[in-house]
Design a protein around this motif. Structure first.
Motif, PDB file in Angstrom:
ATOM      1  N   LEU A   1      38.333  82.516  36.117  1.00 13.30           N
ATOM      2  CA  LEU A   1      37.465  81.507  35.519  1.00 13.30           C
ATOM      3  C   LEU A   1      37.502  80.206  36.317  1.00 13.30           C
ATOM      4  N   GLN A   2      38.692  79.883  36.865  1.00 15.33           N
ATOM      5  CA  GLN A   2      38.800  78.673  37.678  1.00 15.33           C
ATOM      6  C   GLN A   2      37.953  78.799  38.949  1.00 15.33           C
ATOM      7  N   LYS A   3      37.911  80.009  39.519  1.00 13.84           N
ATOM      8  CA  LYS A   3      37.051  80.228  40.681  1.00 13.84           C
ATOM      9  C   LYS A   3      35.578  80.039  40.310  1.00 13.84           C
ATOM     10  N   LYS A   4      35.223  80.530  39.127  1.00 19.62           N
ATOM     11  CA  LYS A   4      33.843  80.336  38.676  1.00 19.62           C
ATOM     12  C   LYS A   4      33.530  78.856  38.482  1.00 19.62           C
ATOM     13  N   VAL A   5      34.508  78.141  37.918  1.00 18.18           N
ATOM     14  CA  VAL A   5      34.314  76.694  37.726  1.00 18.18           C
ATOM     15  C   VAL A   5      34.163  76.002  39.082  1.00 18.18           C
TER      16      VAL A   5
ATOM     17  N   GLN B   1      30.301  76.215  29.511  1.00 26.13           N
ATOM     18  CA  GLN B   1      30.762  77.485  28.954  1.00 26.13           C
ATOM     19  C   GLN B   1      32.115  77.869  29.537  1.00 26.13           C
ATOM     20  N   TYR B   2      32.273  77.643  30.857  1.00 24.31           N
ATOM     21  CA  TYR B   2      33.545  77.955  31.490  1.00 24.31           C
ATOM     22  C   TYR B   2      34.674  77.105  30.912  1.00 24.31           C
ATOM     23  N   LYS B   3      34.394  75.884  30.514  1.00 30.32           N
ATOM     24  CA  LYS B   3      35.418  75.028  29.913  1.00 30.32           C
ATOM     25  C   LYS B   3      35.860  75.577  28.567  1.00 30.32           C
TER      26      LYS B   3
ATOM     27  N   ASP C   1      40.125  78.643  25.462  1.00 33.26           N
ATOM     28  CA  ASP C   1      40.497  79.803  24.664  1.00 33.26           C
ATOM     29  C   ASP C   1      41.573  80.629  25.367  1.00 33.26           C
ATOM     30  N   LEU C   2      41.397  80.824  26.659  1.00 35.42           N
ATOM     31  CA  LEU C   2      42.372  81.615  27.411  1.00 35.42           C
ATOM     32  C   LEU C   2      43.709  80.896  27.505  1.00 35.42           C
TER      33      LEU C   2
END
Length: 1124
Positions: A624-628, A443-445, A450-451
């Motif tokens: 989002l990168q931190k979440k990944v 989902q993060y990908k 999109d971002l």
């Protein structure tokens, strides 16, 4: 990450207490009277005169103006206690450390009371003095843990993580030094270390071996470099050059050991010394110890002015101008280090654990190798460290079986993980937790893609807006210049404003053409983001709408060369050719300027919006990168934990299988005819090898122990790193020994306190004549002196029964006649002690003889067979040993008399030790002192019965009551004596069992040296032949001599045990006499003695009540805190 098996245990913290005397510190030989200031229970005001008389000033007392009361003996003195008093066992937060500390404080309190008491005899003084010395010496026991592992297995990092500080050297110490580092606890906040150096003889012996390693067969120097640490010559040059950097390679082969030693007097002064280091923190500690462990070779490749290494190691940034800087020819001291002892305030070691870092590499120095072996002998358990990627191999499992149940396994570098390999190998693809994590990552990908589109569109929009704003500003500037020229009547050649406004209908046509173009294709950026939300779209042409479209079209027509220009021209060419131009006036230009200003304002707003959209997208991408990253770390952690679980189970099962193989081999050797391999000799399912998986690297990153090392790569939770569990295991390993020590101390103290109370209470209503009858028959030494105390003597402040040395009575020095033993009619010593000593001595003598017979009957035949087996296999083993390795390694082993990586002496002894192993184990696992203990108990019982029989009729009941007390004291003391003797024999038999390999090495010394002397072409074959022939000629003498040495040392051990028994049992006899002596000793009736006895009676009653409460608290704690 390091894998270690251990069981965690949580201890309830004990309440903070203040101590007038530091715990575990004896005040036995203090030259002043023992009257410590109370901390738990304060003395009342009427105790101030007493304190003043003892030399302790009360805070609110004027010593100069103080006048004692005329009758101080009538005052009620509240004596201090040095331990906290509890009303109930439920109020005690029990830990073994607290129990030990309180027990020792109780001993000190009791000692302070006894110091004021006048004792009846010299024997009682000696016995009680010895008892209190024994009690005060019973501090917290230590548990020694040897940490072993191959080089680069991560031992230093693991140890630093356990200690929660960067204390253990992680660089500077070369792998070739193999220095033992012992780390213990101390309460001080400083980090202290003792760095001991080799003696001159030890360095001389090592230097001789190193020089041999540097010379080839032709007597020339072996070509090597300072970075070659694999070959024996590389290691040798690395060491010698570090200590003597001014000696060139070609010089070494021409110098003797004595000449090399004489080259540097400063090095000679260091040998045999110990340097002490103390620092407030690990950084300061590193700066101080660096000069002992650093090497000049480490600086190669670094910057000219300074050397920088990790802050987490013992090597720090050093400027060239610092005092600690070494010049190119300054010697290094690390090859000379013998051992390092570190003391620090590490919580993991606070309960008695001692960590010993034993490097896993061979060392040319015999002293360092011997130290490592000694630690392996006396350690309580062994931790084996191995990287988890290599832990589950057959070799590791085989190595583990060598030490059986003393081992725990740690696997390191568990953060070195490949998720795809683990998922495939362990089949955890369908794991729900893994699926959830992978779902998040997927989902993060999507969100990331999109971002990124939104950010790209915003950036392209900003570029387009900025370009149009630049055009409008240029147009505005020209309009202002044109207007100014018109107003001043000057001629102006317009470029951008060459065309006037078109007529209204022409303007409308232009707008229609633009709208038609937009509807046809749209901007390229709009095509790329047509699926985006309308709110996120930024119209690039809004700025054009705020200006007159004909001016913008004229501007576009003058600059654009694309397809849109051609399309516009084709649509408008016929409509505009004949239309008249509008006249350019100041009013027209002013209008254009206003429209341009408005267009710039709108453009700036649109630029800000586009910039905000880009920044928002960038921030969202970062989050989002931190979440990944976190999700990937969760995945790594899950895979690592699954791999650790698998590795633990495999290692435990391998250990069980290997242990069963050993048991079966021993059972088959004992009785090959009845051996049944299908029958298990024990429940192997209950065998649980402690295994731990740890990641020191992620631990120090999470906790910030090392700065600048980045984020953790695998774990985000400290508990998952395994380090907290490992620390808890350190506490749990020591729990049983600490609990046992606390229980023994309290039991011993209870017995002694009861003995003191019985003596102080005395026996009333007994006629003097009846006492004298018992005294005459059973007292071995007369009471010292008349027992009177002169209150005006100069030693008023001293204990009644101590001088400044703590051994002699202060009130009167006994004469020679006082100390003479009583004699019977046959001039034989009489009394309790002489009788028991004589009887005990006879039983000890018989015990020694029985032990020697047991050793001969149980082991002598086995030793002879083992010697024959070893001699028969020796020649073949030596040949196979030589062929199994490189010739250079074989020569290195010969130069080191058989020990270099592998130990040929141990391997030659293996057939011998294998043959006696089972019988040896059976013999020493049996209770060798049971008959002696029974005999001693019988002697004591018979003596006590005789004492009861000899008592007058009116005294028999009292004698019987005291006899029971004496028997209980004797039983406890005898039990302690037997335990001490068993431990001593256990240590002796371990030493003896390891004496065979050193004996073989000593016997083969000439053979090793003869083989090494072979040089030149074909020398390798000649060396093998020489040693082969030497073994063949001397094998019988070597191994038969080994059998004789083994049996001789066992016989000597029995005699040594006998001497220790005689000493301990004599003390037991004296203790029994002192216990019975209350039947015939009287008490002093002086007022001060009456007060002292009352105080002791109260203190002992209070002390015994507290011991009962602590015993109950210990029982409750044992129910919730099982031992490992």
């Amino acid at each position: 990450m390091t894998m270690m098996m251990t069981t965690g245990m949580q201890h309830k913290p004990e309440p903070e207490e203040m101590h007038a005397i530091p715990p575990f510190e004896s005040t036995r030989h203090n030259s002043t009277h023992l009257t410590p200031t109370p901390t738990i229970k304060a003395e009342s005001s009427d105790s101030k005169p007493v304190l003043s008389d003892r030399g302790i000033t009360s805070p609110s007392t004027d010593v100069k103006n103080f006048k004692p009361e005329p009758e101080p003996h009538e005052q009620t003195v509240h004596e201090p206690v040095l331990y906290q008093l509890y009303d109930s066992a439920d109020n005690i937060s029990y830990t073994p450390e607290a129990a030990l500390r309180v027990g020792l404080d109780m001993v000190k309190t009791l000692e302070a009371r006894i110091n004021k008491l006048e004792l009846g005899s010299t024997l009682r003084e000696d016995v009680w003095l010895r008892e209190m010395d024994n009690l005060l010496s019973q501090g917290a026991p230590t548990t020694m843990i040897a940490v072993c592992g191959a080089t680069r297995a991560g031992k230093s990092s693991i140890l630093n993580a356990i200690l929660d500080d960067n204390i253990v050297p992680t660089s500077g110490m070369r792998a070739c030094t193999a220095v033992v580092t012992e780390i213990t606890y101390h309460a001080a906040r400083t980090i202290n270390a003792d760095v001991s150096f080799l003696s001159e003889a030890e360095w001389r012996a090592e230097l001789a071996v190193l020089l041999n390693d540097l010379v080839d067969e032709d007597g020339n120097f072996k070509c090597t470099t300072s970075t070659d640490l694999r070959s024996d010559s590389g290691v040798a040059w690395h060491k010698v050059h570090a200590v003597y950097p001014s000696i060139a390679q070609e010089q070494l082969i021409r110098l003797t050991v004595d000449q090399i030693l004489a080259r540097d007097e400063n090095i000679a002064k260091v040998l045999g010394t110990t340097k002490q280091i103390s620092a407030k923190n690990s950084r300061k500690f590193a700066q101080k110890i660096v000069k002992y462990i650093d090497s000049n070779d480490q600086k190669r490749g670094s910057k000219k002015d300074k050397t920088t290494v990790s802050d987490g190691s013992l090597m720090l940034t050093k400027d060239k101008n610092e005092e600690t800087k070494k010049t190119d020819h300054s010697p290094a001291l690390w090859p000379l280090i013998r051992q390092v002892n570190v003391r620090c305030n590490a919580q993991a070691l606070s309960t008695g654990a001692v960590l010993v870092d034993l490097p896993g590499v061979a060392d040319a120095n015999v002293a360092r190798s011997s130290i490592a072996k000694d630690y392996m002998k006396k350690c309580d358990c062994i931790w084996i460290l191995a990287p988890i990627t290599r832990a589950v191999d057959d070799k590791t499992a085989r190595d583990l079986l060598g030490e059986a149940f003393r081992l725990q396994l740690m696997t390191s570098k568990c953060d070195d993980i490949s998720c795809s390999e683990v998922i495939s190998a362990l089949g955890v693809k369908d794991n729900p937790e893994l699926e959830e994590i992978e779902g998040r990552i997927k989902q993060y990908k999507y969100e990331t893609a999109d971002l990124k589109k939104k950010k790209t569109y915003a950036e392209s929009s900003m570029k387009a807006i900025e370009k149009q704003l630049a055009d409008v500003r240029a147009f505005l500037a020209e309009c202002e210049q044109h207007k100014a020229a018109l107003e001043n009547g000057e001629t102006f050649g317009p470029k951008l404003t060459l065309m006037a406004y078109k007529k209204v209908q022409s303007v409308d046509d232009c707008k229609k053409r633009k709208n038609a173009r937009r509807g046809k294709s749209g901007t390229p950026k709009r095509h790329k983001t047509e699926d985006d939300d309308d709110d996120d779209d930024i119209e690039m042409d809004d700025i054009d709408d705020d200006l007159s479209d004909d001016y913008m079209d004229d501007r576009d027509g003058g600059s654009d060369q694309g397809d849109e220009e051609e399309e516009d021209d084709s649509h408008g060419e016929g409509d505009t050719q004949d239309e008249p131009e509008e006249e350019v006036t100041v009013e027209v230009l002013q209008k254009k300027i206003g429209e341009a200003d408005e267009a710039i304002k709108v453009g700036n707003e649109q630029l800000n919006n586009a910039s905000k959209a880009r920044n928002d997208a960038g921030d969202a991408l970062n989050n989002l990168q931190k979440k990944v990253t976190n999700a990937q770390r969760d995945k790594n952690a899950l895979c690592s934990l699954k791999r650790s679980e698998f590795s633990r189970n495999v290692l435990k099962e391998d250990f069980r299988v290997g242990l069963k193989d050993l048991d079966d081999a021993a059972a088959e050797e004992r009785n090959p005819h009845s051996f049944d391999p299908t029958q298990n000799l024990r429940n192997y399912d209950e065998i649980d090898l402690p295994v731990f998986t740890c990641s020191s690297r992620d631990y120090v990153r999470i906790t910030g122990q090392v700065k600048g090392d980045g984020d953790p790569s695998c774990f985000s939770n400290v508990e998952d790193t395994g380090i907290p569990s490992l620390r808890q295991w350190c506490h749990q390993l020591t729990f049983s020994s600490r609990s046992r020590a606390a229980k023994e101390l309290h039991t011993h103290l209870k017995t002694f306190a009861n003995s003191v109370r019985v003596y102080v209470d005395g026996i009333d209503d007994v006629k003097i004549a009846e006492r004298e009858i018992l005294r005459e028959k059973w007292e071995s030494t007369p009471q010292g002196g008349d027992g009177k105390y002169d209150s005006d003597s100069e030693d008023e402040g001293m204990p009644y029964w101590r001088s400044t040395r703590g051994f002699l009575r202060a009130y009167r020095i006994p004469t020679y006649q006082d100390l003479m033993p009583r004699m019977d009619a046959h001039s034989e010593p009489k009394g309790v002690t002489p009788r028991l000593v004589k009887e005990f001595g006879a039983h000890v003598e018989k015990c020694v003889l029985d032990l020697q017979v047991l050793f001969r009957d149980g082991l002598e035949d086995k030793c002879q067979v083992g010697a024959a087996n070893a001699a028969g296999a020796a020649v073949q083993h030596v040949d196979e040993f030589a062929e199994s390795m490189h010739w250079g390694t074989y020569r290195a082993i010969l130069r080191r008399h058989g020990s270099w990586g592998r130990d040929l002496n141990v391997e030659l002894a293996t057939p011998f030790t294998r043959n006696i192993a089972s019988s040896w184990s059976t013999l020493f696992e049996s209770d060798l002192f049971a008959s002696l203990s029974d005999a001693i108990t019988t002697c004591i019982s018979k003596l006590i019965t005789d004492v009861e029989t000899s008592a007058a009729p009116g005294l028999k009941d009292r004698v019987h009551a005291q006899s029971l007390v004496s028997q209980e004291e004797a039983r406890h003391a005898l039990g302690q004596t037997m335990e001490v003797v068993k431990e001593a024999l256990g240590r002796e038999q371990k030493e003896i069992s390891r004496c065979l390999a050193p004996h073989i090495q000593n016997e083969l010394m000439d053979g090793y040296d003869l083989a090494v002397e072979e040089r030149g072409r074909g020398s390798v074959a000649r060396q093998k032949a020489v040693f082969h022939n030497y073994i063949n000629d001397h094998k019988q003498d070597v191994f038969n001599g080994g059998a004789e040495v083994l049996m001789g040392r066992l016989s000597t051990a029995a005699e040594t045990i006998g001497k220790a028994l005689n000493k301990s049992l004599r003390e037991l006899a004296e203790k029994i006499e002192v216990s019975l002596a209350v039947l015939w000793e009287g008490t002093q009736d002086a007022p001060d003695q009456n007060r002292a006895r009352l105080q002791i009676t109260k203190s002992v009653s209070e002390l015994l009540d507290q011991l009962v409460m602590w015993s109950k608290a210990a029982e409750k704690a044992s129910l919730v805190t099982p031992a490992p």
